[in-house]
Design a protein around this motif. Structure first.
Motif, PDB file in Angstrom:
ATOM      1  N   PHE A   1      -2.940  -3.027  -1.166  1.00 47.50           N
ATOM      2  CA  PHE A   1      -1.865  -3.076  -0.164  1.00 47.50           C
ATOM      3  C   PHE A   1      -0.546  -3.547  -0.783  1.00 47.50           C
ATOM      4  N   SER A   2       0.535  -3.320  -0.071  1.00 44.08           N
ATOM      5  CA  SER A   2       1.877  -3.659  -0.554  1.00 44.08           C
ATOM      6  C   SER A   2       2.036  -5.168  -0.667  1.00 44.08           C
ATOM      7  N   GLN A   3       2.692  -5.612  -1.715  1.00 45.48           N
ATOM      8  CA  GLN A   3       2.858  -7.040  -1.964  1.00 45.48           C
ATOM      9  C   GLN A   3       4.051  -7.630  -1.222  1.00 45.48           C
ATOM     10  N   GLU A   4       4.984  -6.799  -0.811  1.00 49.86           N
ATOM     11  CA  GLU A   4       6.223  -7.296  -0.212  1.00 49.86           C
ATOM     12  C   GLU A   4       6.224  -7.276   1.313  1.00 49.86           C
ATOM     13  N   VAL A   5       5.385  -6.458   1.921  1.00 49.03           N
ATOM     14  CA  VAL A   5       5.399  -6.342   3.377  1.00 49.03           C
ATOM     15  C   VAL A   5       4.771  -7.590   3.994  1.00 49.03           C
ATOM     16  N   SER A   6       5.311  -8.016   5.129  1.00 50.10           N
ATOM     17  CA  SER A   6       4.828  -9.230   5.794  1.00 50.10           C
ATOM     18  C   SER A   6       3.906  -8.890   6.953  1.00 50.10           C
ATOM     19  N   SER A   7       3.119  -9.860   7.385  1.00 51.73           N
ATOM     20  CA  SER A   7       2.199  -9.645   8.502  1.00 51.73           C
ATOM     21  C   SER A   7       2.963  -9.370   9.789  1.00 51.73           C
TER      22      SER A   7
ATOM     23  N   MET B   1      -2.160 -13.458  11.192  1.00 55.40           N
ATOM     24  CA  MET B   1      -3.323 -12.744  10.656  1.00 55.40           C
ATOM     25  C   MET B   1      -3.022 -12.255   9.238  1.00 55.40           C
ATOM     26  N   ASP B   2      -4.045 -12.097   8.418  1.00 53.04           N
ATOM     27  CA  ASP B   2      -3.907 -11.681   7.036  1.00 53.04           C
ATOM     28  C   ASP B   2      -3.262 -10.301   6.924  1.00 53.04           C
ATOM     29  N   VAL B   3      -2.376 -10.136   5.936  1.00 49.53           N
ATOM     30  CA  VAL B   3      -1.644  -8.880   5.756  1.00 49.53           C
ATOM     31  C   VAL B   3      -2.614  -7.720   5.514  1.00 49.53           C
ATOM     32  N   GLU B   4      -3.593  -7.937   4.661  1.00 45.06           N
ATOM     33  CA  GLU B   4      -4.542  -6.864   4.358  1.00 45.06           C
ATOM     34  C   GLU B   4      -5.294  -6.414   5.605  1.00 45.06           C
ATOM     35  N   ILE B   5      -5.761  -7.367   6.398  1.00 46.68           N
ATOM     36  CA  ILE B   5      -6.509  -7.017   7.611  1.00 46.68           C
ATOM     37  C   ILE B   5      -5.625  -6.238   8.580  1.00 46.68           C
ATOM     38  N   LEU B   6      -4.388  -6.686   8.761  1.00 42.53           N
ATOM     39  CA  LEU B   6      -3.470  -5.983   9.664  1.00 42.53           C
ATOM     40  C   LEU B   6      -3.191  -4.570   9.169  1.00 42.53           C
ATOM     41  N   ALA B   7      -2.983  -4.437   7.856  1.00 40.52           N
ATOM     42  CA  ALA B   7      -2.711  -3.111   7.293  1.00 40.52           C
ATOM     43  C   ALA B   7      -3.898  -2.188   7.502  1.00 40.52           C
ATOM     44  N   ARG B   8      -5.101  -2.729   7.341  1.00 45.13           N
ATOM     45  CA  ARG B   8      -6.299  -1.917   7.539  1.00 45.13           C
ATOM     46  C   ARG B   8      -6.481  -1.540   9.011  1.00 45.13           C
ATOM     47  N   ILE B   9      -6.212  -2.481   9.907  1.00 45.31           N
ATOM     48  CA  ILE B   9      -6.316  -2.196  11.345  1.00 45.31           C
ATOM     49  C   ILE B   9      -5.307  -1.129  11.744  1.00 45.31           C
ATOM     50  N   GLN B  10      -4.095  -1.243  11.245  1.00 44.02           N
ATOM     51  CA  GLN B  10      -3.057  -0.270  11.593  1.00 44.02           C
ATOM     52  C   GLN B  10      -3.437   1.126  11.125  1.00 44.02           C
TER      53      GLN B  10
ATOM     54  N   GLU C   1       2.744   5.429   6.068  1.00 45.30           N
ATOM     55  CA  GLU C   1       1.989   4.185   5.921  1.00 45.30           C
ATOM     56  C   GLU C   1       1.512   3.969   4.492  1.00 45.30           C
ATOM     57  N   PHE C   2       1.211   5.059   3.784  1.00 46.23           N
ATOM     58  CA  PHE C   2       0.811   4.915   2.383  1.00 46.23           C
ATOM     59  C   PHE C   2       1.878   4.169   1.596  1.00 46.23           C
ATOM     60  N   GLY C   3       3.130   4.530   1.834  1.00 44.29           N
ATOM     61  CA  GLY C   3       4.220   3.918   1.082  1.00 44.29           C
ATOM     62  C   GLY C   3       4.596   2.535   1.554  1.00 44.29           C
ATOM     63  N   THR C   4       4.550   2.306   2.871  1.00 41.66           N
ATOM     64  CA  THR C   4       4.988   1.011   3.401  1.00 41.66           C
ATOM     65  C   THR C   4       3.943  -0.076   3.257  1.00 41.66           C
ATOM     66  N   ASN C   5       2.694   0.234   3.574  1.00 40.07           N
ATOM     67  CA  ASN C   5       1.634  -0.779   3.611  1.00 40.07           C
ATOM     68  C   ASN C   5       0.709  -0.758   2.404  1.00 40.07           C
ATOM     69  N   TRP C   6       0.664   0.365   1.687  1.00 40.01           N
ATOM     70  CA  TRP C   6      -0.315   0.519   0.608  1.00 40.01           C
ATOM     71  C   TRP C   6       0.364   1.030  -0.658  1.00 40.01           C
ATOM     72  N   ALA C   7       1.377   0.322  -1.101  1.00 37.46           N
ATOM     73  CA  ALA C   7       2.192   0.771  -2.233  1.00 37.46           C
ATOM     74  C   ALA C   7       1.399   0.828  -3.531  1.00 37.46           C
ATOM     75  N   VAL C   8       0.579  -0.199  -3.812  1.00 36.34           N
ATOM     76  CA  VAL C   8      -0.215  -0.218  -5.042  1.00 36.34           C
ATOM     77  C   VAL C   8      -1.216   0.936  -5.036  1.00 36.34           C
ATOM     78  N   TYR C   9      -1.861   1.130  -3.907  1.00 37.33           N
ATOM     79  CA  TYR C   9      -2.798   2.240  -3.757  1.00 37.33           C
ATOM     80  C   TYR C   9      -2.082   3.580  -3.933  1.00 37.33           C
ATOM     81  N   SER C  10      -0.895   3.735  -3.330  1.00 35.46           N
ATOM     82  CA  SER C  10      -0.142   4.982  -3.429  1.00 35.46           C
ATOM     83  C   SER C  10       0.219   5.290  -4.871  1.00 35.46           C
TER      84      SER C  10
END
Length: 451
Positions: free
Chosen positions: A398-404, A1-10, A75-84
């Protein structure tokens, strides 16, 4: 599943689960202030017993709320680094204020509240109850301020470019009192008051149906009903004011909430319906021109529709936003009708004569919680595709380095842990409710002091 979608679901899962508890803490805090205030004023033991009873449930709710809330900051730091990075200066000041002025106040007084019954004077203990209540309300203020800034940014300028861009505060108070913050804070407070009041109504309606703790439950029920009646009606006013703000500041969100597609035309107000985004049609029951009237007091006033915006700038799930919004409104209207009818029976002296009404109140504890959740869903999904409205898109945050796989693993782990916490919460609260405010095995003559 797409990283962005998973990050948003989490994040959606963790924040939705967390948001079960803070509203209960705020609402129960208000109820405890009223109960203990009545104890100081009247000297009646019943109000002290009720305060002690609900304090136990408040403490459990507060503890789990803190535990589940900490996760989101990571989660802000792990999944949403650019946003943070983008909102770090904004959120840093708001969340620091929340920690210093709200959580610190609430935690400090909570110790006195729990362990101070026999160690401090009744007035000092009452002041501590007020301190806990105010601390919980201030905590909501700073969280809502941070979220409202995402919806209607103010008091900032942008420094840097691309992934290194960030919003920097230029006017702290303009950031705090951004165009949507006051309306949203009041609306969130009212939703929390209803969550706490209906928990109290539910539990004491259960006792009345079972014939347990009858006299003391009548007192508690009347207190909670008074709060619920006033707040449910006033929430209609704050909700209308908030919707007016959305019409001005986020017209695409308002259009999605009512399934209004025409770029500039009078808009209907739907009581219920189903949106077909492909055909841009809504099937349902509506008041012709109703939305136009609510916004501009004119049934023929044009309202900006979704077609006025490029497709990539519109909310993607229009039907979901529509449904969540209308569920929230429907529950709000039902609670107004329910509490007004119960208050009428109270005035007539027949409040506790109708068991069917008590049964409705016993199950009504779920309604404010559902309304609080779907209201947030409508607000956040209606903001899409922006994570910071008009500035930063969600797919850029969302973070560019974290994987799905990493997000999926942590999502499953959170699901397991939060399920355990929820079951523990239900078990503990249920156990305290079954035990009741006092020991029924005591000498019946002892009950007189609780009346």
């Amino acid at each position: 599943m797409d990283v962005e979608i998973l990050a948003r679901i989490q994040f959606a899962f963790t924040i939705a689960f967390h948001y079960i508890y803070p509203p209960l803490s705020i609402g129960l805090g208000l109820i405890m202030v009223i109960m203990e205030g009545l104890y100081l004023k009247t000297g009646k033991k019943a109000y002290e017993v009720l305060t002690r009873f609900w304090l136990k449930i408040f403490a459990v709710t507060f503890g789990i709320g803190v535990a589940t809330g900490i996760i989101m900051e990571f989660e802000f730091g792990t999944n949403w680094a650019v946003y943070s990075r983008y909102v770090g200066d904004i959120f840093g000041s708001a969340l620091a204020a929340e920690g210093l002025f709200a959580f610190g106040l609430e935690s400090a007084f909570l110790g006195v509240l729990i362990f101070g019954w026999n160690r401090v004077s009744p007035k000092v203990h009452f002041i501590s109850t007020i301190g806990v209540f105010l601390g919980s309300m201030f905590s909501a203020v700073w969280i809502v301020v941070a979220n409202s800034w995402q919806q209607t940014p103010a008091g900032y300028h942008i420094v840097g470019e691309g992934f290194n861009a960030r919003a920097e505060v230029t006017d702290f108070w303009a950031m705090v009192f951004n165009p949507s913050s006051v309306d949203r804070i009041i609306h969130v407070w009212q939703g929390a008051f209803l969550a706490g009041a209906f928990l109290v109504l539910s539990v004491h309606a259960y006792y009345l149906l079972k014939g347990r703790y009858v006299e003391i439950s009548k007192k508690a029920f009347k207190i909670a009903l008074g709060v619920a009646t006033i707040v449910s009606f006033s929430q209609l006013i704050s909700g209308h004011s908030s919707a007016d703000g959305v019409a001005v500041n986020q017209p695409a969100k308002l259009a999605a909430m009512e399934g209004h597609y025409q770029a500039s035309a009078p808009a209907d107000l739907y009581l219920f319906g189903w949106v077909n985004n492909d055909t841009q049609e809504v099937s349902g029951v509506s008041i012709p021109g109703g939305l136009s009237f609510l916004v501009d007091q004119d049934f023929e006033a044009p309202i900006t529709g979704l077609n006025a915006f490029p497709e990539e700038d519109r909310p993607g799930q229009v039907n979901a936003v529509f449904q969540f919004y209308h569920i929230m409104v429907s529950i709000g209207l039902f609670l107004i009708a329910l509490t007004l009818y119960a208050s009428f029976l109270w005035w007539k002296g027949k409040l506790f004569d109708k068991k069917w009404l008590l049964k409705i109140f016993a199950f009504s504890v779920l309604l404010p919680q559902i309304a609080n959740q779907v209201g947030w869903f409508a607000a956040e999904m209606g903001r899409q595709p922006w994570i910071v409205y008009g500035h930063l898109r969600t797919d850029e945050g969302f973070s560019q380095e974290v994987s799905s796989n990493q997000i999926l693993f942590s999502l499953i782990l959170f699901l397991v842990v939060y399920t355990i916490l929820f079951l523990l919460f239900i078990y503990t609260v249920n156990k305290k409710i079954k035990h009741g405010p006092y020991d029924e095995a005591k000498n019946p003559n002892e009950f007189l002091k609780y009346v």
